[in-house]
Design a protein around this motif. Structure first.
Motif, mmCIF file in Angstrom:
data_model
loop_
_atom_site.group_PDB
_atom_site.id
_atom_site.type_symbol
_atom_site.label_atom_id
_atom_site.label_comp_id
_atom_site.label_asym_id
_atom_site.label_seq_id
_atom_site.Cartn_x
_atom_site.Cartn_y
_atom_site.Cartn_z
ATOM 1 N N PRO A 28 -2.968 5.522 5.860
ATOM 2 C CA PRO A 28 -2.026 5.854 6.930
ATOM 3 C C PRO A 28 -2.717 6.340 8.196
ATOM 4 O O PRO A 28 -2.270 6.025 9.314
ATOM 5 N N TRP A 69 0.118 4.146 -1.156
ATOM 6 C CA TRP A 69 1.463 3.606 -1.370
ATOM 7 C C TRP A 69 1.889 3.537 -2.839
ATOM 8 O O TRP A 69 3.064 3.368 -3.148
ATOM 9 N N PHE A 77 8.712 3.045 0.301
ATOM 10 C CA PHE A 77 7.758 1.944 0.365
ATOM 11 C C PHE A 77 8.230 0.894 1.369
ATOM 12 O O PHE A 77 7.447 0.414 2.192
ATOM 13 N N TRP A 81 6.173 2.436 4.581
ATOM 14 C CA TRP A 81 4.892 1.745 4.458
ATOM 15 C C TRP A 81 4.944 0.324 5.021
ATOM 16 O O TRP A 81 4.133 -0.055 5.868
#
Length: 255
Positions: A28, A69, A77, A81
């Protein structure tokens, strides 16, 4: 700590993935850094071309860090993500500067999708490309089934995404996905980028917008950007702004 670094070599900007211990898998923090660097590069008129490369020669990027993740709830998710990654990769794809992905090593999953978001790619002969997501129970999520489909034949994408086959550098070159193979991809990318220096920065930017509009890469925004740039150069635009500021009726002439 994993990061993405931005260096300058005159008019060339070099973005470097720096997570070699995990084969430059994306965290991230790296995604946030990429987005911030793209914002800065778009506003830097001194940059003519952006090279995206990575530390080490084993892998350009092997995708998303599973530790980032793997434990996310399904909604997170999808919402955080996948959608955040898409937004950031789209930001790179729509950068006003030409971009070159420098594949010194393998590009798998999100790493391949990251390279696909660049304008062209230069690749080491020993490197390979793959979409291995189904092997860990997921599917390509950052444009592997969308943007990549505009650049490779459908059966080739299916080979990778469904059957787990790797695409060799030689085959990627033959298919036009890669511009050049080189033992030193970074030097080759620098040579390609240097050819830009004798061209018009504005013409290069507009040509990229035109190509993206034709290819369907955010076509509505590209069309409006081109039209807005044209109208912003008109005398009527200048008159309209001046009249608004003076609180008077504009005198448009069509010029």
């Amino acid at each position: 700590m994993s990061a993405i670094h931005l260096d300058r070599e005159g008019p060339l900007a070099i973005l470097r993935l720096d997570n070699p211990a995990k084969l430059n898998s994306l965290t991230p923090e790296m995604l946030s850094g990429l987005e911030a660097h793209c914002d800065a590069l778009d506003r830097d008129d001194g940059v003519r071309c952006v090279l995206l490369t990575a530390e080490g020669d084993r892998a350009f990027c092997t995708g998303a860090d599973i530790n980032a993740w793997g434990d996310l709830a399904p909604a997170d998710f999808a919402r955080r993500w996948v959608r955040d990654g898409h937004r950031i990769f789209d930001r790179l794809a729509r950068l006003s500067k030409p971009t070159i992905a420098v594949l010194t090593g393998h590009a798998f999953g999100g790493g391949l999708e990251l390279a696909t978001a660049c304008d062209i790619r230069v690749m080491a002969p020993a490197a390979t490309l793959a979409l291995p997501e189904t092997g860990v129970g997921i599917v390509p999520g950052w444009s592997g089934t969308q943007r990549l489909m505009r650049l490779l034949p459908e059966p080739v994408v299916k080979e990778m995404a469904l059957f787990g086959r790797r695409l060799s550098a030689e085959r990627a070159l033959a298919l036009g996905f890669v511009a050049e193979l080189a033992e030193d991809p970074l030097s080759a990318a620098r040579s390609i980028a240097e050819r830009l220096l004798g061209t018009s920065p504005r013409a290069t930017e507009v040509a990229k917008y035109m190509i993206h509009a034709a290819a369907g890469e955010d076509a509505p925004a590209m069309v409006e950007a081109l039209a807005s740039g044209m109208i912003a150069a008109s005398a009527d635009k200048q008159e309209g702004v001046a009249a608004f500021r003076a609180k008077r009726k504009p005198n448009f002439t069509g010029a």
